[in-house]
Design an enzyme around this catalytic site. Structure first.
Site, short mmCIF file in Angstrom:
data_model
loop_
_atom_site.label_atom_id
_atom_site.label_comp_id
_atom_site.label_asym_id
_atom_site.label_seq_id
_atom_site.Cartn_x
_atom_site.Cartn_y
_atom_site.Cartn_z
N ASP A 1 -38.82 -44.64 10.95
CA ASP A 1 -37.94 -43.96 11.73
C ASP A 1 -38.45 -42.71 11.78
OD1 ASP A 1 -35.56 -43.41 13.23
OD2 ASP A 1 -34.85 -45.15 12.15
N ASP B 1 -36.31 -41.95 17.07
CA ASP B 1 -35.06 -41.62 17.44
C ASP B 1 -34.69 -40.65 18.50
OD1 ASP B 1 -32.35 -41.82 15.92
OD2 ASP B 1 -32.41 -39.56 15.88
N GLU C 1 -36.03 -45.03 21.08
CA GLU C 1 -34.58 -45.11 21.33
C GLU C 1 -34.09 -44.18 22.61
OE1 GLU C 1 -30.44 -44.50 19.10
OE2 GLU C 1 -31.61 -43.06 19.31
N HIS D 1 -27.73 -50.48 13.62
CA HIS D 1 -26.88 -49.59 12.73
C HIS D 1 -25.82 -48.83 13.42
CE1 HIS D 1 -29.78 -46.86 14.03
NE2 HIS D 1 -29.09 -45.78 13.50
N ASP D 2 -25.94 -48.73 14.56
CA ASP D 2 -24.96 -47.96 15.40
C ASP D 2 -23.81 -49.07 16.12
OD1 ASP D 2 -26.27 -45.43 14.92
OD2 ASP D 2 -27.45 -45.61 16.48
O1 ISL Z 1 -23.58 -44.39 18.53
C1 ISL Z 1 -23.80 -43.46 19.15
C2 ISL Z 1 -22.45 -42.66 19.32
O2 ISL Z 1 -21.42 -43.29 19.96
C3 ISL Z 1 -24.93 -42.79 20.03
O3 ISL Z 1 -24.71 -41.96 20.73
C4 ISL Z 1 -25.82 -42.57 18.84
O4 ISL Z 1 -25.64 -41.55 18.48
C5 ISL Z 1 -27.14 -42.30 19.58
O5 ISL Z 1 -27.67 -43.84 20.08
C6 ISL Z 1 -28.40 -42.06 18.81
O6 ISL Z 1 -28.51 -42.72 17.67
C7 ISL Z 1 -29.51 -42.10 16.79
O7 ISL Z 1 -29.72 -40.60 16.71
C8 ISL Z 1 -28.45 -40.35 15.80
C9 ISL Z 1 -28.31 -41.11 14.58
O8 ISL Z 1 -26.86 -40.55 14.08
C10 ISL Z 1 -28.03 -42.77 15.03
O9 ISL Z 1 -27.74 -43.34 13.68
C11 ISL Z 1 -29.57 -42.94 15.51
O10 ISL Z 1 -29.61 -44.32 15.87
C12 ISL Z 1 -28.85 -38.79 15.55
O11 ISL Z 1 -30.07 -38.94 14.71
#
Ligand code: ISL
Ligand code: CA
Length: 532
Positions: A97, A198, A240, A312-313
């Site tokens: 990541d 990310d 992402e 994971h989100d």
């Molecule tokens: O799931 C979200 C909030 O509802 C999204 O906004 C998420 O934060 C966004 O997809 C970014 O995600 C990634 O970066 C974040 C981290 O918290 C997430 O786990 C990651 O997948 C910050 O690094």
């Protein structure tokens, strides 16, 4: 053009929740090693490992304090190297990541940066003077509250698009770009095969003009990473990005542009949300399929899709799309068929291959995710406690992050200690061991689906055409070198008639056994049928 990433099948490991071997309640690298045969058997050939770098854990590792070290909670660098070599032995590749929009506030760059305005690291981050004694602008953090945090040492604000412990890096600074390139090369030279990037579209901003992401220099920055680190190693990347159209995503992934291999799109995951997170409404299968079809058609022949169901989100798909009780197996496998028989590189989130479900959170003490914790007081203004917990149980990021139950022992054999986050409530019944012993094994179905995907040229590279999509029935076609296939899915817990007949000998894969000619799909039935 043929590229190895097009024949990758990726399995996402969220290390904190995968498998714990030392009883501290947190998954670890030795736990991953212990499950590599399980993954090899499943048929995946690439692992995406969510962050396991040194981190204070404000956002479960997406707040990195040292990009080049493994967090001791997960193991040592030797453990990491052992894991990598065990993966290679099994013919698997590893994606790390890459979290470079921000670091932790405990990263040494930030600790230096905040010391004084003339510190050599000051410009590694984004600092602004107060405006009329307030934040420089109205921007909100993704986790709630202002995106600016005042730092009294120097009397300025720093930008954090996520938590205040995740200050945004200043990509305008060439030194920052060089640090990132060097760090990427460090991992690539160790044998890592690529990165999941990310929130990569946020790295370019134009603050003075109100642009907080997708900024004017985005393509320049990504092309730089490609030229200086990725291309020389033939590395794979998946970006992402949120809220892009297929056309915009081609700007990041068209091979001629030499930027990313592919991007995740999340449009289908938003189907059924009536507002932002915690506002789930009725799921609409027709819309879900038409969004996926739009991306299939938009990228076919020009770009390449990442096809995914969960991460994971997100919460577990069967809670939202399927049926967790009577048709758990059928709905889990139908969703898998629908998505992974499309064109693109499959991404499977840990536990999806077991048809795992969301935990039920009954009090805030059971929740861990910073997003939910921050949202709690806000939601309480609108709903009572019980309703807030119901929303957390359906849509918080903790849902997908619940530890994996490997068997029916205490805490599902995930840990001998106390798990950092509760497991789903039915783990005695729904766990890896039980699934593998069952005549309706989600894992075994995934295994067949993955094999078909990899062995069949039409499944890998064939064209996509949506033939029918109404109410709960969808039919699409794949056509290519290895023939023509129809993929037929019923999104509903009732039988559904089709206006053609399917002969058993044409069925390549189904989550029901098909012994005679059928003209009706069973609840959540999925079929892949070869045209003769
Ligand atoms: O799931 C979200 C909030 O509802 C999204 O906004 C998420 O934060 C966004 O997809 C970014 O995600 C990634 O970066 C974040 C981290 O918290 C997430 O786990 C990651 O997948 C910050 O690094
Ligand atoms: Ca552990």
């Amino acid at each position: 053009m043929k590229e190895w990433y097009k024949e990758a099948v990726v399995y996402q490991i969220y290390p904190k929740s995968f498998c714990d071997t030392n009883g501290d309640g947190i998954g670890d690298i030795c736990g991953i090693i212990s499950k590599l045969d399980y993954l090899k058997e499943l048929g995946v050939n690439t692992i995406w490992l969510s962050p396991c770098y040194v981190s204070p854990g404000d956002d479960n590792g997406y707040d990195i304090a040292d990009y080049r070290k493994i967090d001791p909670v997960y193991g040592s660098m030797d453990d990491f190297k052992a894991m990598l070599s065990e993966m290679k032995k099994r013919g698997m590749r590893l994606l790390m990541d890459l979290v470079v929009n921000h670091t932790s506030d405990e990263h040494k760059w930030f600790e230096e940066s905040r010391k004084s305005k003339d510190n050599p690291y000051r410009n590694y981050y984004i600092w602004r003077d107060p405006v009329n004694g307030h934040e420089p602008n109205e921007w909100q953090s993704n986790f709630g509250g202002s995106a600016w945090e005042y730092d009294k040492t120097t009397g300025q604000y720093y930008l954090h698009l996520f938590s205040k412990k995740q200050p945004d890096l200043n990509w305008e600074n060439p030194k920052v770009r060089q640090e990132i390139v060097d760090m990427m090369n460090y991992w690539l030279e160790m044998g890592v095969d690529g990165f999941r990037c990310d929130v990569i579209n946020l790295i370019s901003k134009d603050i003075e003009n109100g642009i907080s992401g997708d900024g004017p220099r985005l393509h320049e920055y990504i092309h730089l990473l490609n030229r200086e680190a990725l291309a020389p190693h033939n590395a794979m990347t998946v970006g992402e990005v949120w809220g892009l159209s297929p056309e915009e995503s081609l700007m990041l992934t068209h091979p001629e542009r030499q930027e990313l291999s592919m991007v995740f799109q999340f449009e289908h995951m938003g189907v059924g949300r009536t507002g932002g997170r915690f506002y789930l409404g009725e799921f609409e299968p027709e819309k879900y399929v038409s969004v996926l079809a739009k991306w299939q058609e938009g990228l076919n022949g020009k770009g390449w899709n990442a096809i995914c169901v969960e991460n994971h989100d997100q919460s577990r798909c069967i809670n939202r799309i399927g049926n967790t009780d009577k048709y758990r197996y059928e709905s889990a496998t139908m969703i898998a068929t629908l998505v992974y028989a499309m064109q693109g590189t499959p991404y499977i989130f840990q536990g999806q291959e077991l048809g795992l479900i969301n935990p039920i959170f009954s009090s805030l003490e059971e929740c861990r995710d910073i997003e939910a914790l921050n949202a709690y007081p806000e939601l309480l203004k609108e709903f009572d406690e019980e309703e807030v917990m119901r929303r957390f149980s359906g849509d918080s990021r903790d849902c997908g992050r619940a530890p994996i139950p490997w068997d029916d022992s205490e805490n599902g054999g995930f840990t001998t200690g106390t798990p950092w986050l509760k497991l789903h409530d039915r783990y005695k019944e729904i766990n890896a061991k039980a699934d593998l012993l069952s005549s309706k094994s989600v894992y075994k179905y995934y295994k067949s689906l993955i094999r078909l995907h990899l062995e069949n040229k039409t499944m890998l590279y064939g064209d996509f055409d949506l033939l029918y999509n109404k109410d709960s029935l969808s039919v699409y076609q794949r056509s290519g070198e290895d023939g023509i296939y129809k993929v037929i899915c019923n999104f509903c817990d009732k039988p559904c008639a089709i206006d053609f007949n399917v002969l058993p000998e044409t069925v390549i894969l189904s989550n029901y056994s098909v012994e005679e000619e059928i003209s009706e799909l069973a609840p959540y039935q999925a079929l892949i049928v070869k045209e003769v």
